[in-house]
Enzyme design. Sequence first.
Site, PDB file in Angstrom:
ATOM      1  N   HIS A 150      39.529  42.721  33.241  1.00  0.00           N
ATOM      2  CA  HIS A 150      40.524  42.994  35.052  1.00  0.00           C
ATOM      3  C   HIS A 150      40.749  43.998  35.054  1.00  0.00           C
ATOM      4  O   HIS A 150      41.459  44.079  34.127  1.00  0.00           O
ATOM      5  CB  HIS A 150      39.909  42.007  35.803  1.00  0.00           C
ATOM      6  N   HIS A 209      43.540  52.011  41.070  1.00  0.00           N
ATOM      7  CA  HIS A 209      42.769  50.691  42.419  1.00  0.00           C
ATOM      8  C   HIS A 209      44.033  51.154  43.351  1.00  0.00           C
ATOM      9  O   HIS A 209      43.271  51.056  44.671  1.00  0.00           O
ATOM     10  CB  HIS A 209      43.923  49.300  41.769  1.00  0.00           C
ATOM     11  N   GLU A 253      33.863  49.378  40.223  1.00  0.00           N
ATOM     12  CA  GLU A 253      34.122  49.221  41.697  1.00  0.00           C
ATOM     13  C   GLU A 253      34.554  50.366  42.560  1.00  0.00           C
ATOM     14  O   GLU A 253      35.405  51.020  42.273  1.00  0.00           O
ATOM     15  CB  GLU A 253      35.232  47.890  42.049  1.00  0.00           C
TER      16      GLU A 253
HETATM   17  O1  G3P Z   1      36.182  43.474  41.600  1.00  0.00           O
HETATM   18  C1  G3P Z   1      36.494  42.372  41.532  1.00  0.00           C
HETATM   19  C2  G3P Z   1      38.293  42.628  41.987  1.00  0.00           C
HETATM   20  O2  G3P Z   1      38.670  43.833  41.736  1.00  0.00           O
HETATM   21  C3  G3P Z   1      38.212  43.001  44.002  1.00  0.00           C
HETATM   22  O3  G3P Z   1      39.530  43.282  43.500  1.00  0.00           O
HETATM   23  O4  G3P Z   1      41.806  44.817  43.956  1.00  0.00           O
HETATM   24  O5  G3P Z   1      40.991  43.143  41.868  1.00  0.00           O
HETATM   25  O6  G3P Z   1      40.008  45.173  43.331  1.00  0.00           O
HETATM   26  P1  G3P Z   1      40.865  44.460  43.228  1.00  0.00           P
HETATM   27 MG    MG Z   2      38.660  45.722  41.378  1.00  0.00          MG
END
Ligand code: G3P
Ligand code: MG
Length: 247
Positions: free
Chosen positions: A9, A51, A111
């Site tokens: 992640h 992010h 993403e």
């Molecule tokens: O893509 C999964 C996850 O990353 C979504 O939430 O806020 O961590 O980008 P966030």
């Molecule tokens: Mg994400």
Amino acid sequence: MKIPKVIGHRGACGYAPENTLESIKAAADIGCTWVELDVKLTKDSVAVIFHDDELDRCTNGHGPMAEMLYRDVQSLEAGSWYAESFAGIKIPTLEEAIDLILELDLGLNLEIKPCAGREVETAEVALDVLSRVWDDPEKLIISSFQHVSLETCLDMAPDWKRGLLMDEPLKNWPELAKYLEAFSINFDGNLPAFNREMVEAFTDAGYATLAYTINDPIRAKTLYSWGVDGVFSDTPDVIEGISKTRH
Ligand code: G3P
Ligand code: MG
């Protein structure tokens, strides 16, 4: 597509500053075969891996990314907020991140994380960058919470797999996922509302399932037992099954 059981992640953000080249390297070092990264645009429409809407948490800068020119983003420092040992590292462009991902032979869940009002443009720019360098559709999922961004992906690159992100169960998910020709449903795997029944509904409708953000191996085990294909983790090496995902 061979869906990985564990996806790092924001790279492997338990071990290095999130969404940086160092975080991608950290993921590869511990055996990840895929990473998830967030992409958004600078004021002058350069796709960068980041992010938050605001610069403050993860850099020495202030205010919205959407108001910063890339040349100013380039001069920001993005490591010491995490640990002094990372002082001096930079926010990577999407292009720089992809170069490293290809060099390390990793898969990518990109993403699309647009600032408000730039849902279409962010997808367009990201796909433009990707289309110049990415050639294996089996190692790429493009996901977003923003349906318009996914719609743009469907229009521009129908052959690349799309993941519909949900942070709460959407009543109209069957229609949305069908309309967007989603490959996967990417959902908050810690939210009780995404229970076994929901996961089974996703699977029965033909979608792959990916759960975020799972750092507890016991939770991962429960999700796998429901049929979840893979989990996003900040600490991918503590999730059982990572060795099985290696080439
Ligand atoms: O893509 C999964 C996850 O990353 C979504 O939430 O806020 O961590 O980008 P966030
Ligand atoms: Mg994400």
